[in-house]
Design an enzyme around this catalytic site. Structure first.
Site, PDB file in Angstrom:
ATOM      1  N   SER A  18       0.991  -1.159  -0.222  1.00 10.98           N
ATOM      2  CA  SER A  18       0.075  -0.152   0.028  1.00 10.98           C
ATOM      3  C   SER A  18       1.208   1.298   0.214  1.00 10.98           C
ATOM      4  CB  SER A  18      -0.706   0.272   1.090  1.00 10.98           C
ATOM      5  OG  SER A  18      -1.624   1.316   1.805  1.00 10.98           O
ATOM      6  N   HIS A  43      -1.054  -1.623  -4.072  1.00  8.80           N
ATOM      7  CA  HIS A  43      -2.387  -0.726  -3.408  1.00  8.80           C
ATOM      8  C   HIS A  43      -2.580   0.644  -3.058  1.00  8.80           C
ATOM      9  CE1 HIS A  43      -5.539  -2.353  -0.288  1.00  8.80           C
ATOM     10  NE2 HIS A  43      -5.566  -1.007   0.098  1.00  8.80           N
ATOM     11  N   ASP A  45      -4.456   3.771  -1.873  1.00 13.40           N
ATOM     12  CA  ASP A  45      -5.601   4.185  -1.743  1.00 13.40           C
ATOM     13  C   ASP A  45      -6.194   5.663  -1.862  1.00 13.40           C
ATOM     14  OD1 ASP A  45      -6.369   1.991   0.649  1.00 13.40           O
ATOM     15  OD2 ASP A  45      -3.697   1.994   1.259  1.00 13.40           O
ATOM     16  N   HIS A  76      -8.641   1.078  -4.478  1.00 15.94           N
ATOM     17  CA  HIS A  76      -9.535   1.170  -2.901  1.00 15.94           C
ATOM     18  C   HIS A  76      -9.834   2.061  -2.930  1.00 15.94           C
ATOM     19  CE1 HIS A  76      -9.085   0.177   1.685  1.00 15.94           C
ATOM     20  NE2 HIS A  76     -10.434  -0.342   1.086  1.00 15.94           N
ATOM     21  N   MET A 149     -11.372  -5.048   5.884  1.00 13.70           N
ATOM     22  CA  MET A 149     -10.478  -3.726   6.622  1.00 13.70           C
ATOM     23  C   MET A 149     -10.326  -4.829   7.898  1.00 13.70           C
ATOM     24  SD  MET A 149     -10.039  -1.645   4.789  1.00 13.70           S
ATOM     25  CE  MET A 149      -9.238  -0.676   5.872  1.00 13.70           C
ATOM     26  N   PHE A 155      -6.170   5.749   7.729  1.00 16.58           N
ATOM     27  CA  PHE A 155      -4.322   5.667   7.965  1.00 16.58           C
ATOM     28  C   PHE A 155      -3.520   4.861   7.820  1.00 16.58           C
ATOM     29  CE2 PHE A 155      -7.347   9.442   9.812  1.00 16.58           C
ATOM     30  CZ  PHE A 155      -6.361  10.675   9.668  1.00 16.58           C
ATOM     31  N   GLY A 156      -2.432   4.813   7.863  1.00 18.62           N
ATOM     32  CA  GLY A 156      -1.538   3.969   7.261  1.00 18.62           C
ATOM     33  C   GLY A 156      -1.106   3.278   8.390  1.00 18.62           C
TER      34      GLY A 156
HETATM   35  C1  DX5 Z   1      -6.056   2.113   5.355  1.00 22.87           C
HETATM   36  C2  DX5 Z   1      -5.374   1.580   4.047  1.00 22.87           C
HETATM   37  C3  DX5 Z   1      -5.089   0.569   4.554  1.00 22.87           C
HETATM   38  C4  DX5 Z   1      -3.448   1.088   4.830  1.00 22.87           C
HETATM   39  C5  DX5 Z   1      -2.420  -0.115   5.123  1.00 22.87           C
HETATM   40  O1  DX5 Z   1      -7.059   3.372   5.700  1.00 22.87           O
HETATM   41  O2  DX5 Z   1      -6.679   1.060   3.099  1.00 22.87           O
HETATM   42  O3  DX5 Z   1      -4.638  -0.388   2.468  1.00 22.87           O
HETATM   43  O4  DX5 Z   1      -2.289   2.339   3.996  1.00 22.87           O
HETATM   44  O5  DX5 Z   1      -1.040   0.498   5.506  1.00 22.87           O
HETATM   45  P1  DX5 Z   1      -1.242  -0.535   7.499  1.00 22.87           P
HETATM   46  O6  DX5 Z   1      -0.029  -1.678   6.477  1.00 22.87           O
HETATM   47  O7  DX5 Z   1       0.623   0.473   7.323  1.00 22.87           O
HETATM   48  O8  DX5 Z   1      -1.811  -0.817   8.297  1.00 22.87           O
HETATM   49 ZN    ZN Z   2      -6.286   0.194   1.233  1.00 20.83          ZN
END
Ligand code: DX5
Ligand code: ZN
Length: 224
Positions: A18, A43, A45, A76, A149, A155-156
């Site tokens: 992502s 991926h 976002d 996504h 999810m 957020f990541g």
């Molecule tokens: C969250 C996003 C994810 C995110 C995942 O809303 O949809 O794709 O980037 O990041 P990590 O792997 O750091 O949880």
């Molecule tokens: Zn995502």
């Protein structure tokens, strides 16, 4: 060395880095690194500041990403009114588009799904951690894959939410296509979701905050 057919792993894990956690000041290089490192999908976002409390990437950026990679673009959509934007993401070169069940009706998804499949774009459905599984059951025949999810989207770098695991187990009983998991994926949580039946791992910070993208991607792909 050739591996005998019987010794090959039954399920292949696909890894979808992502880019939300990538360094956007050198995005093309970041993408190249995960592509060379063995990523299966990219991926992306998309957030609108309404459905989720963050704003990220739009179709104009996807269009330029398309120029720098051969990886399938896994878009996504974490946005309200996705029907108003889906065409622009298709035109930008998306190969897979995921909608949230919280943002789209079954009848609308049916129409969009028919159109996307006709154009060769794969259709996914996603559900947030508080959304019960029964919400997506009526649309399973309209989609090619599911994105579970395992964090609240936005957020990541958040912690994995455990309730995703029983959801995946239940889903695997009724859905034969790809089950992807998104949020808080690392080697430990990745192993749990793969064991539960997932076969695609979307991972942001675990890959992009590491020092060796290829090593991390390979470690996730080996989680059988
Ligand atoms: C969250 C996003 C994810 C995110 C995942 O809303 O949809 O794709 O980037 O990041 P990590 O792997 O750091 O949880
Ligand atoms: Zn995502």
């Amino acid at each position: 060395m050739l591996i005998a057919e019987s010794q090959k792993p039954k399920t292949m894990i696909k890894v979808a880095p992502s880019i939300l956690s990538a360094d956007f000041s050198c995005l093309a290089q970041e993408i190249k690194k995960v592509e060379l490192g063995g990523a299966d999908l990219l991926h992306i976002d998309v957030m609108d500041g309404h459905f989720v409390p963050n704003i990220t990437i739009g179709a104009v950026v996807v269009k330029d990403i398309r120029k720098v990679t051969k990886l399938p673009l896994d878009v996504h959509l974490m946005i309200e009114n996705p029907q108003d934007y889906v065409d622009s993401f298709v035109k930008s070169g998306s190969d897979m588009i995921t909608f949230h069940i919280e943002t789209i009706s079954k009848s609308r998804l049916r129409t969009i799904s028919r159109e996307l499949r006709r154009k060769g774009v794969k259709v996914g459905i996603s559900l947030n951690p508080p959304t019960p599984l029964k919400k997506i059951l009526p649309v399973l025949d309209l989609v090619d894959f599911i994105l579970v999810m395992s964090v609240h989207p936005g957020f990541g770098g958040q912690d994995f939410i455990q309730s995703a695991v029983p959801k995946i187990k239940q889903l695997r009983k009724v859905f034969k296509g790809d089950i992807s998991v998104d949020g808080g994926i690392n080697e430990r949580t990745g192993r749990m979701v793969v064991k539960a039946g997932a076969n695609v791992l979307a991972a942001g910070s675990y890959i992009f905050k590491s020092h060796n993208y290829s090593k991390v991607i390979r470690s996730l792909k080996c989680l059988i």
